[in-house]
Design a protein around this motif. Structure first.
Motif, short mmCIF file in Angstrom:
data_model
loop_
_atom_site.label_atom_id
_atom_site.label_comp_id
_atom_site.label_asym_id
_atom_site.label_seq_id
_atom_site.Cartn_x
_atom_site.Cartn_y
_atom_site.Cartn_z
N ILE A 20 6.20 -15.42 -2.55
CA ILE A 20 7.06 -15.74 -3.69
C ILE A 20 6.20 -15.85 -4.94
N VAL A 21 6.59 -15.15 -5.99
CA VAL A 21 5.88 -15.17 -7.27
C VAL A 21 6.76 -15.83 -8.32
N ILE A 22 6.23 -16.84 -8.98
CA ILE A 22 6.91 -17.50 -10.08
C ILE A 22 6.05 -17.30 -11.33
N ASP A 23 6.54 -16.49 -12.24
CA ASP A 23 5.79 -16.19 -13.45
C ASP A 23 6.66 -16.51 -14.65
N GLY A 24 6.10 -16.43 -15.85
CA GLY A 24 6.89 -16.70 -17.03
C GLY A 24 6.05 -17.21 -18.18
N MET A 139 10.24 -12.02 -6.66
CA MET A 139 9.50 -12.14 -7.92
C MET A 139 10.44 -12.67 -9.01
N PHE A 140 10.10 -13.84 -9.54
CA PHE A 140 10.92 -14.53 -10.53
C PHE A 140 10.17 -14.65 -11.85
N PHE A 141 10.84 -14.25 -12.92
CA PHE A 141 10.29 -14.48 -14.26
C PHE A 141 11.13 -15.55 -14.91
#
Length: 216
Positions: A20-24, A139-141
């Protein structure tokens, strides 16, 4: 034990993991929501590892953090290099070389670090890294306006080189152009409401729900 969707195979055998990728943007709530996701899977009895880059438990992460706090063009380059090495170290230790590995591996800050680089370079490096490094359906932005981002950042004790309205605006524009195929989540609503939307998507990806919720 991992149940539902598997997003990455274990290169050393023994099944697969949910990556799981949490970016932003800075101040968007990446670590807050990554921690809530970590608790979600821990409550299911899974082995979960959460990495927030740059990390303080290795020299690459510490040097990246130091460069971000100092500012200037040279430190901008240093921060990018050591940030990348910190991310690769996490992949090496917790995915490529981990046996048995976690059921769920969560990264806060990953590919979108390139959005802090000049425009053409950001796009080129993103395309390159997204082919070389692992990617995932998860993948969440996390999106927030530059004005709200700056307001939140001013409440912190430490301040990094990009914490001004001009840089935040440019970085957000580049990141959103790169985020095709990501789930884009506005985080200006209350934390519980934002996390509810994230959980709905996780339910779909995990096979726990049936409605369609497509990435952008």
């Amino acid at each position: 034990m991992l149940r539902g969707s598997c997003s990455l195979p274990n290169p050393r055998g023994g099944g697969c993991l949910r990556f799981i990728v949490i970016d932003g943007l800075d101040g968007a709530g990446k670590d807050t929501h990554a921690e809530l996701i970590r608790k979600r899977y821990l409550e299911r009895g899974e082995r979960v590892i959460f990495r927030s880059h740059p990390e303080e438990d290795n020299p690459y992460g510490r040097r990246a953090r130091k460069a971000l706090l100092m500012g200037g063009k040279v430190n901008h380059i240093k921060a990018a290099v050591f940030y990348a090495l910190d991310v690769i170290r996490s992949l090496w230790k917790y995915h490529w070389r981990s046996n048995p590995g976690p059921d769920t591996l969560i990264f806060s800050r990953y590919l979108m670090g390139v959005a802090y680089l000049p425009g053409p370079l950001a796009s080129i490096l993103y395309r390159l890294l997204s082919r070389v490094l692992p990617t995932t359906e998860y993948m969440f932005f996390l999106d927030v306006s530059p004005e709200e981002s700056l307001r939140r950042l001013r409440e912190r004790d430490e301040h990094e080189m990009f914490e001004n309205l001009e840089d935040l605006t440019k970085t957000r524009e580049k990141a959103l152009r790169l985020a095709s195929g990501w789930y884009i989540i506005n985080t200006e609503d209350p934390i519980a409401d934002v996390q509810r939307r994230i959980d709905e998507i996780l339910d779909l990806l995990d096979g726990d729900a049936s409605e369609n919720y497509l990435p952008c």
